[in-house]
Design a protein around this motif. Structure first.
Motif, PDB file in Angstrom:
ATOM      1  N   GLY A 128      -2.213  48.473  46.331  1.00 58.01           N
ATOM      2  CA  GLY A 128      -1.086  49.308  46.719  1.00 58.01           C
ATOM      3  C   GLY A 128      -0.504  50.160  45.615  1.00 58.01           C
ATOM      4  O   GLY A 128       0.530  50.800  45.802  1.00 58.01           O
ATOM      5  N   THR A 129      -1.172  50.197  44.485  1.00 62.75           N
ATOM      6  CA  THR A 129      -0.713  51.032  43.377  1.00 62.75           C
ATOM      7  C   THR A 129      -1.893  51.352  42.458  1.00 62.75           C
ATOM      8  O   THR A 129      -2.862  50.605  42.392  1.00 62.75           O
ATOM      9  CB  THR A 129       0.426  50.360  42.591  1.00 62.75           C
ATOM     10  N   LEU A 130      -1.790  52.472  41.768  1.00 62.01           N
ATOM     11  CA  LEU A 130      -2.801  52.896  40.807  1.00 62.01           C
ATOM     12  C   LEU A 130      -2.562  52.195  39.479  1.00 62.01           C
ATOM     13  O   LEU A 130      -1.460  52.223  38.944  1.00 62.01           O
ATOM     14  CB  LEU A 130      -2.722  54.421  40.620  1.00 62.01           C
ATOM     15  N   ALA A 188     -10.189  61.902  38.980  1.00 60.15           N
ATOM     16  CA  ALA A 188     -10.038  61.126  37.740  1.00 60.15           C
ATOM     17  C   ALA A 188      -8.978  61.751  36.826  1.00 60.15           C
ATOM     18  O   ALA A 188      -8.172  61.037  36.214  1.00 60.15           O
ATOM     19  CB  ALA A 188     -11.378  61.020  37.022  1.00 60.15           C
ATOM     20  N   ILE A 189      -8.976  63.072  36.748  1.00 63.65           N
ATOM     21  CA  ILE A 189      -7.971  63.756  35.919  1.00 63.65           C
ATOM     22  C   ILE A 189      -6.574  63.516  36.474  1.00 63.65           C
ATOM     23  O   ILE A 189      -5.650  63.199  35.723  1.00 63.65           O
ATOM     24  CB  ILE A 189      -8.281  65.271  35.810  1.00 63.65           C
ATOM     25  N   TRP A 190      -6.424  63.657  37.781  1.00 61.68           N
ATOM     26  CA  TRP A 190      -5.117  63.472  38.404  1.00 61.68           C
ATOM     27  C   TRP A 190      -4.633  62.029  38.218  1.00 61.68           C
ATOM     28  O   TRP A 190      -3.464  61.795  37.917  1.00 61.68           O
ATOM     29  CB  TRP A 190      -5.172  63.855  39.872  1.00 61.68           C
ATOM     30  N   ALA A 191      -5.527  61.060  38.369  1.00 55.49           N
ATOM     31  CA  ALA A 191      -5.158  59.655  38.146  1.00 55.49           C
ATOM     32  C   ALA A 191      -4.666  59.460  36.714  1.00 55.49           C
ATOM     33  O   ALA A 191      -3.663  58.771  36.479  1.00 55.49           O
ATOM     34  CB  ALA A 191      -6.350  58.741  38.437  1.00 55.49           C
ATOM     35  N   THR A 192      -5.349  60.069  35.778  1.00 55.80           N
ATOM     36  CA  THR A 192      -4.961  59.974  34.371  1.00 55.80           C
ATOM     37  C   THR A 192      -3.571  60.568  34.149  1.00 55.80           C
ATOM     38  O   THR A 192      -2.731  59.970  33.468  1.00 55.80           O
ATOM     39  CB  THR A 192      -5.996  60.686  33.476  1.00 55.80           C
ATOM     40  N   LEU A 221      -0.833  58.318  35.514  1.00 54.14           N
ATOM     41  CA  LEU A 221      -0.595  57.162  34.648  1.00 54.14           C
ATOM     42  C   LEU A 221       0.138  57.557  33.366  1.00 54.14           C
ATOM     43  O   LEU A 221       1.018  56.832  32.914  1.00 54.14           O
ATOM     44  CB  LEU A 221      -1.914  56.460  34.324  1.00 54.14           C
ATOM     45  N   ILE A 222      -0.215  58.694  32.800  1.00 53.77           N
ATOM     46  CA  ILE A 222       0.467  59.162  31.585  1.00 53.77           C
ATOM     47  C   ILE A 222       1.937  59.459  31.876  1.00 53.77           C
ATOM     48  O   ILE A 222       2.819  59.104  31.093  1.00 53.77           O
ATOM     49  CB  ILE A 222      -0.248  60.397  30.993  1.00 53.77           C
ATOM     50  N   LYS A 223       2.192  60.083  33.024  1.00 56.76           N
ATOM     51  CA  LYS A 223       3.577  60.416  33.393  1.00 56.76           C
ATOM     52  C   LYS A 223       4.363  59.202  33.889  1.00 56.76           C
ATOM     53  O   LYS A 223       5.577  59.286  34.043  1.00 56.76           O
ATOM     54  CB  LYS A 223       3.585  61.498  34.474  1.00 56.76           C
ATOM     55  N   ARG A 224       3.648  58.129  34.185  1.00 56.77           N
ATOM     56  CA  ARG A 224       4.270  56.912  34.729  1.00 56.77           C
ATOM     57  C   ARG A 224       5.049  57.200  36.010  1.00 56.77           C
ATOM     58  O   ARG A 224       6.163  56.728  36.198  1.00 56.77           O
ATOM     59  CB  ARG A 224       5.159  56.243  33.689  1.00 56.77           C
ATOM     60  N   ASP A 225       4.417  57.963  36.878  1.00 56.81           N
ATOM     61  CA  ASP A 225       5.020  58.355  38.151  1.00 56.81           C
ATOM     62  C   ASP A 225       4.775  57.253  39.184  1.00 56.81           C
ATOM     63  O   ASP A 225       3.720  57.195  39.817  1.00 56.81           O
ATOM     64  CB  ASP A 225       4.410  59.682  38.607  1.00 56.81           C
ATOM     65  N   ASP A 226       5.743  56.379  39.351  1.00 50.94           N
ATOM     66  CA  ASP A 226       5.595  55.220  40.232  1.00 50.94           C
ATOM     67  C   ASP A 226       5.363  55.608  41.690  1.00 50.94           C
ATOM     68  O   ASP A 226       4.577  54.957  42.381  1.00 50.94           O
ATOM     69  CB  ASP A 226       6.812  54.297  40.121  1.00 50.94           C
ATOM     70  N   GLN A 227       6.019  56.647  42.160  1.00 51.89           N
ATOM     71  CA  GLN A 227       5.819  57.075  43.550  1.00 51.89           C
ATOM     72  C   GLN A 227       4.391  57.576  43.756  1.00 51.89           C
ATOM     73  O   GLN A 227       3.746  57.238  44.744  1.00 51.89           O
ATOM     74  CB  GLN A 227       6.829  58.170  43.933  1.00 51.89           C
ATOM     75  N   ALA A 228       3.898  58.380  42.838  1.00 55.03           N
ATOM     76  CA  ALA A 228       2.524  58.892  42.939  1.00 55.03           C
ATOM     77  C   ALA A 228       1.510  57.759  42.838  1.00 55.03           C
ATOM     78  O   ALA A 228       0.477  57.795  43.512  1.00 55.03           O
ATOM     79  CB  ALA A 228       2.270  59.934  41.862  1.00 55.03           C
ATOM     80  N   LYS A 229       1.792  56.754  42.018  1.00 53.05           N
ATOM     81  CA  LYS A 229       0.897  55.601  41.897  1.00 53.05           C
ATOM     82  C   LYS A 229       0.730  54.886  43.240  1.00 53.05           C
ATOM     83  O   LYS A 229      -0.338  54.374  43.548  1.00 53.05           O
ATOM     84  CB  LYS A 229       1.433  54.599  40.873  1.00 53.05           C
ATOM     85  N   LYS A 230       1.806  54.857  44.020  1.00 54.42           N
ATOM     86  CA  LYS A 230       1.785  54.138  45.298  1.00 54.42           C
ATOM     87  C   LYS A 230       1.110  54.925  46.420  1.00 54.42           C
ATOM     88  O   LYS A 230       0.656  54.339  47.394  1.00 54.42           O
ATOM     89  CB  LYS A 230       3.206  53.767  45.713  1.00 54.42           C
ATOM     90  N   THR A 231       1.035  56.228  46.298  1.00 57.33           N
ATOM     91  CA  THR A 231       0.436  57.042  47.361  1.00 57.33           C
ATOM     92  C   THR A 231      -0.928  57.619  46.988  1.00 57.33           C
ATOM     93  O   THR A 231      -1.592  58.220  47.830  1.00 57.33           O
ATOM     94  CB  THR A 231       1.379  58.197  47.741  1.00 57.33           C
ATOM     95  N   PHE A 232      -1.350  57.409  45.749  1.00 57.31           N
ATOM     96  CA  PHE A 232      -2.594  57.994  45.266  1.00 57.31           C
ATOM     97  C   PHE A 232      -3.806  57.532  46.073  1.00 57.31           C
ATOM     98  O   PHE A 232      -4.769  58.267  46.237  1.00 57.31           O
ATOM     99  CB  PHE A 232      -2.783  57.661  43.777  1.00 57.31           C
TER     100      PHE A 232
END
Length: 124
Positions: A30-32, A82-86, A89-100
């Protein structure tokens, strides 16, 4: 069967394995996470290597076929993924991690098209 073809098949199978593990582990959790991103990069590296080897075997010419066009689209999507995932993670965007994972499953599905088409081309 040439040794180059064997290496290309191994690389593409590793790409499928890495990408499938990364996409479905991310979805299940449920998260990246960082290791998902690493596995996406490994999948991209294996796919790029396999594609390069297969290109050498076919004379380094791009084929305007279903396999060639979908393969190019899939490779570009994998790189963007892969670039977007990186970046997330660098930005520590919790919302994006959950919807990625929604984007991940789309990229994985698109990637399967040239993989399956390539299997059929190799068999027939």
């Amino acid at each position: 069967m040439s040794i180059l073809l064997i290496w290309a098949i191994i690389c593409m199978t590793l790409a499928l394995t890495f990408y499938t593990i990364g996409v479905f582990a991310e979805r299940k959790m449920g998260t990246l996470l960082k290791w998902h991103c690493a596995v996406f990069w490994l999948g991209f590296l294996c796919d790029s290597t396999g594609t390069t080897i297969m290109g050498q075997l076919s004379g380094n010419t791009f084929s305007f076929s279903l396999h060639g066009i979908t393969g190019l689209i899939a490779l570009l999507l994998m790189a963007f993924h892969a670039i977007w995932a990186t970046v997330i993670l660098i930005k520590r965007d919790d919302q994006a991690k959950k919807t990625f994972h929604k984007f991940s499953i789309v990229v994985w599905s698109v990637w399967l098209i040239p993989y399956i088409v390539g299997l059929f081309i190799g068999m027939f």
